[in-house]
Scaffold this active site. Structure first.
Site, short mmCIF file in Angstrom:
data_model
loop_
_atom_site.label_atom_id
_atom_site.label_comp_id
_atom_site.label_asym_id
_atom_site.label_seq_id
_atom_site.Cartn_x
_atom_site.Cartn_y
_atom_site.Cartn_z
N ASP A 39 -34.75 20.10 2.88
CA ASP A 39 -33.55 20.31 2.08
C ASP A 39 -33.96 20.96 0.76
OD1 ASP A 39 -31.27 20.17 0.54
OD2 ASP A 39 -30.97 18.01 0.79
N TYR A 62 -18.28 29.37 -5.15
CA TYR A 62 -19.20 30.37 -4.59
C TYR A 62 -19.31 31.57 -5.53
CZ TYR A 62 -21.36 33.42 -1.08
OH TYR A 62 -22.20 34.26 -0.41
N LYS A 77 -22.86 32.80 -7.37
CA LYS A 77 -23.50 34.10 -7.13
C LYS A 77 -23.59 34.94 -8.40
CE LYS A 77 -24.54 33.55 -2.81
NZ LYS A 77 -25.94 33.48 -2.37
#
Length: 267
Positions: free
Chosen positions: A69, A164, A168
């Site tokens: 992970d 998201y 980014k």
């Protein structure tokens, strides 16, 4: 399709780590670096995909595959210790692993999902970059490269949800900072602003529970603009070229659109 290792391998003796390397784009990138002659290490949280990918790539070269992970600091520290013990220092890091949100705008976004997306998409690349540069700087004359897999959502606000999109954008900032500070020390860093990719977790997001208005907005835009999808093997080849291709040693801090020019029109 996986092919045997190239006779004119350009990366023999170099070690490359690809996160999320057991499927999709990560798998294509891992295969491309193996073909180029690099020692390749992949990590992925999916144990079944790790086993399958290891079996498939056995015909190309020696792949080190670790189920881990990337949001676990102890797991990543252990992974770098394993890399150091087996190969010495790391030369190339591909921060590929990411998770999608559910297209929620900020007013409807749960803090738990925000934390999950940021943990995988931004905090993990930071931690891995930190470990990578410390490893790369152990060489007398460092020649390292970090490639962060970003998204067109790093340029626009309508391709994903708030989590998201913010993650980014943050990854591009991390790229620029890393390039600016470590370029003079022999470590280059780039971000790839990917357009539409076939069979990725973004397409998975459309098939699972998500914010209906956000999903509809993205679907309508994509339907209208009809972007040309990118091929994973071509993106993988670009990663190899960026890391060690002719002339790329003079390029640092690139935020490169990999989308057939799509975001030049709509970004």
């Amino acid at each position: 399709m996986l092919v045997p290792r190239s006779e004119s391998a350009a990366l023999v003796g170099k070690t490359c780590l690809v996160t999320g390397g057991a499927g999709g784009l990560g798998k294509a990138i891992a295969a491309a670096f193996l073909i180029a002659g690099a020692n390749v290490v992949i990590c992925d949280i999916n144990d079944e995909r790790i086993k399958q990918t290891s079996a498939e790539m056995a015909e190309i070269g020696s792949l080190t595959a670790v189920t881990a992970d990337i949001t676990s600091r102890s797991a990543m520290k252990h992974l770098f210790e394993e890399i150091a013990g087996k190969f010495g220092t790391l030369d190339i890091l591909i921060n590929n692993a990411a998770v999608m949100d559910r297209f929620e705008p900020v007013g409807d976004l749960d803090l738990e999902l925000w934390d999950t997306v940021m943990g995988v998409n931004l905090t993990a690349p930071f931690l891995l970059s930190k470990l990578a540069v410390c490893s790369m700087l152990q060489k007398p004359n460092p020649d390292g490269c970090i490639i962060n897999i970003a998204s067109a959502a790093a340029k626009a606000g309508w391709l994903a949800g708030a989590a998201y999109t913010a993650s980014k954008h943050g990854l591009v900032g991390l790229t620029k900072s890393t390039a600016a500070f470590y370029g003079p020390k022999g470590i280059r860093c780039h971000a790839l602003i990917l357009g539409v990719m076939i069979e990725t977790n973004i397409s998975d997001a459309f098939r699972t529970g998500c914010h209906p208005e956000g999903r509809q907005k993205v679907a309508e835009i994509l339907s209208c603009l009809k972007p040309q999808p990118c091929d994973a093997e071509e993106v993988a080849a670009l990663c190899v070229s960026l890391s060690n291709g002719p002339g790329w040693n003079v390029v640092n801090g690139g935020v490169i659109a990999v989308d057939h020019g799509w975001t030049n029109v709509v970004g």
